[in-house]
Scaffold this active site. Structure first.
Site, PDB file in Angstrom:
ATOM      1  N   SER A  52       0.800  -1.222   0.000  1.00 22.99           N
ATOM      2  CA  SER A  52       0.000   0.000   0.000  1.00 22.99           C
ATOM      3  C   SER A  52       0.833   1.272   0.000  1.00 22.99           C
ATOM      4  O   SER A  52       0.337   2.337  -0.352  1.00 22.99           O
ATOM      5  CB  SER A  52      -0.953   0.012   1.199  1.00 22.99           C
ATOM      6  OG  SER A  52      -0.235   0.164   2.409  1.00 22.99           O
ATOM      7  N   LYS A 137       0.635   4.595   6.914  1.00 24.45           N
ATOM      8  CA  LYS A 137       0.137   5.356   5.767  1.00 24.45           C
ATOM      9  C   LYS A 137       0.713   6.770   5.859  1.00 24.45           C
ATOM     10  O   LYS A 137       1.347   7.142   6.836  1.00 24.45           O
ATOM     11  CB  LYS A 137      -1.403   5.442   5.779  1.00 24.45           C
ATOM     12  CG  LYS A 137      -2.135   4.114   5.918  1.00 24.45           C
ATOM     13  CD  LYS A 137      -2.061   3.253   4.688  1.00 24.45           C
ATOM     14  CE  LYS A 137      -2.805   1.932   4.905  1.00 24.45           C
ATOM     15  NZ  LYS A 137      -2.584   0.992   3.781  1.00 24.45           N
TER      16      LYS A 137
END
Length: 364
Positions: A52, A137
């Site tokens: 990701s 993230k």
């Protein structure tokens, strides 16, 4: 003349000498306590299990996470087995019979837009906060910011947000029919996702390599793969057809901020109910047009915590805030600081398994 050493430590002749086993035990106990403090308060090591955050961070990267940056979060479930995952072979390694209130020591900074942040996954509501899945993230919006995504470009307070230089996007690549040099793709860190025809491909291209890739004579066009704004995706937060948002077109949504008050109606309750109910511990009910909080009619709500918006750099291959909403401050663990090791499981020999160029590399 003789002088007595008045600072000499008196030895108790009657005190039994520690055995070698006892000395080793004391040393190991001290080491365990010291390492637990370091790991719990100063920094921890984490590994990247998914793609990701490619191409900023790679699968197999091992990171040091600075817990002092935003202030060390004190343990919420203090009774745990040290240096283990929350579950091992399906067995919990912590006891949730004791859960302490959230408390964080002062830090030397706050999460900022562009930071790579390590945090616990907000949607795992049945698990204690500090035992939820750990994610990494990039912070896109901070408390009070208005976030919007238009054709995959993030806008903060109406202005385009800076994209990570090596963030990845999917593109439809049209060629003149000639084969693309695979060494070129490797050098540019471009991945072929799918071949649509003899002269058309879907590729993942890093932002900082896009201009160079477009310049090659056999590349006729490079167009981003985007979900149209008119296409509603029910998997996208807040999972309501009142807000027909999708992966590439989202918002506007204002990040909740500690002390910020919002008027309560059908729309704002849809957007903020998870924060009010699940993250801030209130009972929310509706009675006709009335909204009840903890049994009392409420026309407004004032947030108790700060909230952040986190997204992966690999925009079309990231389960992030677009799917489960904003991240409360009590879920934040720390700031990703440095890659201390990186291994490539797909390499064909042991020497190539280690990515030597990523040793002790600062995370940006």
């Amino acid at each position: 003349m003789q002088f007595k050493n008045i600072f000499r430590k008196k030895v108790n002749a009657n005190k039994p000498k520690k055995s070698a086993l006892r000395e080793w035990g004391d040393a190991l106990l001290f080491a365990l306590i010291a390492s637990t403090i370091v790991r719990g308060i100063i920094f921890s090591a984490y590994a990247i299990p998914s793609g990701s955050m490619e191409g900023s961070l790679l699968i197999g990267d091992h990171l040091f996470v600075d817990k002092l940056a935003y202030g060390a979060r004190m343990p919420i479930t203090p009774v745990t087995v040290p240096f283990t995952e929350p579950t091992v072979y399906g067995v919990k390694t912590y006891w949730d019979g004791i859960e302490l209130p959230y408390y964080r020591l002062p830090g030397y900074t706050e999460p900022k837009k562009g930071d790579c942040v390590v945090f616990n996954k907000p949607e795992e509501l049945e698990t204690p906060i500090d035992q939820r899945t750990t994610l990494i993230k990039r912070c896109q919006a901070t408390p009070g910011d208005e976030l919007r995504i238009i054709n995959s470009q993030v806008y903060i307070n109406g202005k385009p947000a800076a994209n990570a230089p090596r963030s990845l996007m999917e593109y439809v690549v049209q060629t003149d029919g000639k084969d693309i040099n695979q060494l070129l793709l490797t050098d540019l860190s471009i991945q072929t996702v799918q071949q649509l025809s003899l002269d058309q491909y879907v590729m993942l291209v890093p932002l900082d390599k896009l201009k160079e890739f477009k310049s090659y004579s056999n590349i006729k066009s490079v167009e981003p793969v985007l979900v149209p704004a008119t296409q509603y995706d029910s998997t996208i937060f807040p999972h309501s057809d009142h807000f027909k948002w999708n992966l590439d077109n989202f918002g506007p949504l204002v990040m909740p901020k500690k002390g910020m008050t919002v008027a309560l109606n059908d729309s704002t309750l849809t957007l903020y109910r998870m924060a009010i109910e699940s993250h801030e511990g209130n009972k929310v009910e509706t009675n006709g047009k009335d909204i009840l909080i903890n049994g009392s009619k409420a026309d407004t709500y004032t947030f108790k915590m700060n909230y952040y918006w986190m997204m992966g750099d690999n925009r079309h291959n990231s389960l992030d805030s677009r799917f489960w909403g904003y991240v409360p401050e009590d879920h934040i663990i720390g700031k990703a600081a440095v890659t201390w090791l990186s291994t490539d499981s797909s390499a064909n020999n042991m020497l190539n398994k280690v990515r030597w160029n990523r040793f002790f590399r600062l995370i940006k």
